[in-house]
Design a protein around this motif. Structure first.
Motif, PDB file in Angstrom:
ATOM      1  N   UNK A   9       0.835  -1.203   0.000  1.00  0.00           N
ATOM      2  CA  UNK A   9       0.000   0.000   0.000  1.00  0.00           C
ATOM      3  C   UNK A   9       0.863   1.243   0.000  1.00  0.00           C
ATOM      4  N   UNK A  10       1.836   1.303   0.892  1.00  0.00           N
ATOM      5  CA  UNK A  10       2.654   2.513   1.008  1.00  0.00           C
ATOM      6  C   UNK A  10       3.663   2.648  -0.133  1.00  0.00           C
ATOM      7  N   UNK A  11       4.031   1.536  -0.748  1.00  0.00           N
ATOM      8  CA  UNK A  11       4.855   1.639  -1.955  1.00  0.00           C
ATOM      9  C   UNK A  11       4.068   2.338  -3.063  1.00  0.00           C
ATOM     10  N   UNK A  12       2.775   2.029  -3.134  1.00  0.00           N
ATOM     11  CA  UNK A  12       1.891   2.681  -4.109  1.00  0.00           C
ATOM     12  C   UNK A  12       1.769   4.169  -3.802  1.00  0.00           C
ATOM     13  N   UNK A  13       1.627   4.492  -2.500  1.00  0.00           N
ATOM     14  CA  UNK A  13       1.565   5.895  -2.080  1.00  0.00           C
ATOM     15  C   UNK A  13       2.852   6.627  -2.476  1.00  0.00           C
ATOM     16  N   UNK A  14       3.993   5.987  -2.229  1.00  0.00           N
ATOM     17  CA  UNK A  14       5.285   6.598  -2.567  1.00  0.00           C
ATOM     18  C   UNK A  14       5.396   6.854  -4.066  1.00  0.00           C
ATOM     19  N   UNK A  15       4.981   5.891  -4.874  1.00  0.00           N
ATOM     20  CA  UNK A  15       5.044   6.043  -6.331  1.00  0.00           C
ATOM     21  C   UNK A  15       4.218   7.239  -6.787  1.00  0.00           C
ATOM     22  N   UNK A  16       3.017   7.384  -6.228  1.00  0.00           N
ATOM     23  CA  UNK A  16       2.145   8.494  -6.602  1.00  0.00           C
ATOM     24  C   UNK A  16       2.753   9.825  -6.173  1.00  0.00           C
ATOM     25  N   UNK A  17       3.365   9.853  -4.990  1.00  0.00           N
ATOM     26  CA  UNK A  17       3.980  11.078  -4.501  1.00  0.00           C
ATOM     27  C   UNK A  17       5.116  11.531  -5.414  1.00  0.00           C
ATOM     28  N   UNK A  18       5.976  10.589  -5.816  1.00  0.00           N
ATOM     29  CA  UNK A  18       7.101  10.938  -6.691  1.00  0.00           C
ATOM     30  C   UNK A  18       6.604  11.407  -8.066  1.00  0.00           C
ATOM     31  N   UNK A  19       5.547  10.785  -8.574  1.00  0.00           N
ATOM     32  CA  UNK A  19       4.975  11.228  -9.857  1.00  0.00           C
ATOM     33  C   UNK A  19       4.393  12.633  -9.735  1.00  0.00           C
ATOM     34  N   UNK A  20       3.728  12.907  -8.606  1.00  0.00           N
ATOM     35  CA  UNK A  20       3.163  14.238  -8.372  1.00  0.00           C
ATOM     36  C   UNK A  20       4.277  15.278  -8.287  1.00  0.00           C
ATOM     37  N   UNK A  21       5.398  14.908  -7.681  1.00  0.00           N
ATOM     38  CA  UNK A  21       6.531  15.836  -7.553  1.00  0.00           C
ATOM     39  C   UNK A  21       7.083  16.214  -8.922  1.00  0.00           C
ATOM     40  N   UNK A  22       7.118  15.253  -9.837  1.00  0.00           N
ATOM     41  CA  UNK A  22       7.637  15.524 -11.185  1.00  0.00           C
ATOM     42  C   UNK A  22       6.786  16.550 -11.924  1.00  0.00           C
ATOM     43  N   UNK A  23       5.509  16.638 -11.555  1.00  0.00           N
ATOM     44  CA  UNK A  23       4.594  17.570 -12.224  1.00  0.00           C
ATOM     45  C   UNK A  23       4.394  18.856 -11.426  1.00  0.00           C
ATOM     46  N   UNK A  24       5.264  19.105 -10.470  1.00  0.00           N
ATOM     47  CA  UNK A  24       5.169  20.316  -9.653  1.00  0.00           C
ATOM     48  C   UNK A  24       6.148  21.368 -10.144  1.00  0.00           C
ATOM     49  N   UNK A  25       6.037  22.568  -9.584  1.00  0.00           N
ATOM     50  CA  UNK A  25       6.931  23.667  -9.966  1.00  0.00           C
ATOM     51  C   UNK A  25       8.031  23.892  -8.938  1.00  0.00           C
ATOM     52  N   UNK A  26       7.850  23.402  -7.739  1.00  0.00           N
ATOM     53  CA  UNK A  26       8.875  23.506  -6.694  1.00  0.00           C
ATOM     54  C   UNK A  26       8.587  22.445  -5.642  1.00  0.00           C
TER      55      UNK A  26
END
Length: 458
Positions: free
Chosen positions: A65-82
Motif C-alpha cells: 500500500x505505502x509503496x503505491x503511495x510513494x510512487x504516486x507522490x514521486x509522480x506528483x513531484x515531477x509535475x510540480x513547480x517547486x
C-alpha cells in the motif's frame, strides 16, 4: 497556477505544515505514521501571489500500500513547480532521506530542505548534521510553534511568477457558497457555479476507483485493503465546458469498527456532505445490500443533496438489474427519488454516463419552479386528497411559493401549519415530481402561517 509540493517520509509534519500554509485544518494530522495516503491540495496566497500547495503521502516502502503511495507522490513531484522536502529535526539524517532528496534534486526544480520540529538549542545543533544533503536552501522550522514559517513563505514567494490573484473558489476544500441577505442563494448564482460532488459509501466498494475513472487519472490510491482512503481526496475536473469538484471520502465502517484516525475521517466525510451539491452513493453490486449501506444512505439524505445511487462492480454481479433496483427502492424508501446506474469503475464501463446524470440532477437541484404551475399542482392535489382535519377543524393550504434552491425549498402558506403531516408532504412531493423535472433531488416543504412570509418568499 504553479504548484508547490510537500514531500518527505511519514510523520515528519507535512500535513501540519500544509494546514499552517492553508490557514485552515484540511488534512488530518496524527502521530500515526502514514495518516496521509493520497494528495491533498489547497489554493493559498503567499504575499499576494497565489499557488497550489500539495500535501503528499509519506515516502515509505514498508508495505505494498505505502509503496503505491510513494510512487504516486514521486509522480506528483515531477509535475510540480517547486519541492519542499521535509525531515524530522528530532532525528539524525539517514541515508534513505539523503537518497530521496538527491533523486528529487535531479528533477531540476527549485527544492528546499525543511527541517521540522526544531524546538530547542539541542535540535538546532543537530540540524547542522543535514549539511551533508548539500541543499542550497535550508530552513529550520517548528510547525507546532509557528517558528520559521515566515522565512519559508519568503522562499515560496520567490518561486512564484507574478500572476493575477487566484479565485479561491477554485479550491475544492472551499465549499462556501455566496448567499444573499436572507441566507438563501439566488438561482442566478448557480448558472456558472462548479458542481460539487461527494463520493460516499462503505469501505472497499470502489469509491477511489470511481474517482480515478471520472477524472481519467490515477488520482486516488486504490488498494484491496479496506480503509485505504483516510483524508478526503479532491479533484477539480473539466468536462464539456463545466467544472466538477469531486471528493472521494473515506469509507464508512460500522460504528463499532471505527478505529483510530478513522473517526476523524468519518467527521470529515459528514463535513464534505454538508457542503456538496450531489452525492454519489456507491454500492457494491457483487455483494448483498447491508444495514450499513442503509445507514450511509440515511446520512446522505439528511444533508438534502442531489443523490445518484451507483451500483459499482456490476461486471461481478449475479443479480438482475431490475431485481436489485426493487430491493434498493424497498429498503431505501427515503431515497425513492434517486436514479440508479450500474457501472464498473475499474473497467471504466458506463462511467461516462454519470456526467449526464450529474448535469441533469444539478439542473433539477437548482431550478426555479414556475409559481403559477406550482400552485396549480398543489391546488389540484388538495382537491383530489383534502388535508386531514386537525382536532375537528379544517386544514387549508392557501398558496405555495418557492423561496430557495439547492434543493428546491417551498413555503406552504396555511391556516394550521403545525397540522401538516410528513406523509402528506410526501404525497405533495410525488405530485410535484409528476409535473416537474425533479429526479434525484429532495423537495423541502416549510409550512407557514399567513403573515409569516417575508418579502423575499413572496
Amino acid at each position: 497556477m504553479q504548484k508547490i509540493i510537500l514531500v518527505g517520509k511519514p510523520n515528519v509534519g507535512k500535513s501540519s505544515l500544509f494546514n499552517r500554509l492553508a490557514k485552515q485544518r484540511i488534512a488530518i494530522t496524527s502521530d500515526t505514521a502514514g495518516t496521509t495516503r493520497d494528495t491533498n491540495k489547497a489554493v493559498v496566497e503567499i504575499y499576494g501571489k497565489s499557488c497550489i500547495i500539495v500535501d503528499s503521502g509519506g515516502l515509505d516502502d514498508s508495505s505494498e500500500l505505502f509503496k503505491n503511495v510513494k510512487k504516486k507522490t514521486l509522480n506528483e513531484a515531477k509535475n510540480s513547480d517547486a519541492i519542499i522536502y521535509m525531515v524530522d529535526g528530532k532525528l539524525m539524517p539517514d541515508d534513505e532521506d539523503k537518497a530521496l532528496f538527491y533523486e528529487l534534486s535531479g528533477l531540476n526544480l527549485p527544492i528546499a530542505l525543511v527541517i521540522n520540529k526544531v524546538d530547542s538549542k539541542k535540535d538546532e545543533a543537530r540540524s547542522w548534521e543535514f549539511i551533508s544533503f548539500g541543499a542550497k536552501d535550508v530552513f529550520n522550522i517548528s510547525v507546532s510553534h509557528n517558528v520559521g514559517i515566515d522565512e519559508l513563505n519568503e522562499w515560496i514567494e520567490k518561486q512564484l511568477k507574478d500572476e493575477i490573484k487566484a479565485d479561491l473558489s477554485d479550491d475544492f476544500d472551499d465549499f462556501l457558497d455566496e448567499y444573499d441577505d436572507n441566507g438563501e442563494i439566488s438561482v442566478e448564482n448557480f448558472k456558472d457555479k462548479n458542481i460539487k460532488v461527494g463520493i460516499i459509501g462503505r469501505v472497499n466498494v470502489g469509491k477511489s476507483s470511481l474517482l480515478n475513472a471520472l477524472v481519467k487519472d490515477s488520482r486516488a490510491v486504490v488498494s484491496d485493503i479496506a480503509g485505504t482512503t483516510i483524508d478526503p481526496v479532491n479533484e477539480i475536473y473539466e468536462q464539456g465546458g463545466r467544472i466538477y469538484e469531486f471528493v472521494d471520502t473515506a469509507g464508512i465502517r460500522r460504528r463499532g469498527k471505527i478505529e483510530g484516525i478513522e473517526k476523524y475521517a468519518l467527521n470529515r466525510t459528514e463535513k464534505i456532505l454538508e457542503q456538496a451539491d450531489i452525492a454519489l452513493l456507491v454500492l457494491d453490486a457483487s455483494e448483498p445490500l447491508s444495514e450499513l449501506d442503509e445507514r450511509i444512505a440515511g446520512v446522505a439524505s439528511k444533508f438534502e443533496l442531489g443523490i445518484i445511487i451507483v451500483l459499482n462492480k456490476w461486471d461481478k454481479s449475479q443479480i438482475e438489474f431490475d431485481t436489485l433496483c426493487k430491493d434498493i427502492k424497498d429498503r431505501f424508501k427515503f431515497l425513492a427519488y434517486a436514479p440508479i446506474i450500474s457501472i464498473s469503475a475499474l473497467g471504466g464501463k458506463r462511467v461516462h454516463k454519470l456526467y449526464d446524470l450529474i448535469n441533469e440532477i444539478y439542473e433539477n437541484f437548482t431550478q426555479k419552479l414556475q409559481t403559477s404551475k406550482l400552485n396549480e399542482v398543489i391546488t389540484e392535489a388538495t382537491k383530489t386528497h383534502p388535508l386531514p382535519h386537525d382536532k375537528g377543524k379544517s386544514v387549508k393550504i392557501y398558496y405555495a411559493v418557492q423561496f430557495g434552491y439547492a434543493p428546491p425549498k417551498i413555503a406552504l402558506i396555511m391556516n394550521r401549519p403545525k397540522a401538516l403531516h410528513f406523509s402528506y408532504k410526501r404525497y405533495l412531493a410525488n405530485k410535484l415530481r409528476a409535473s416537474f423535472k425533479l429526479s434525484g433531488v429532495p423537495i423541502i416543504f416549510i409550512p407557514k402561517k399567513r403573515g409569516e412570509v417575508s418579502d423575499e418568499e413572496q
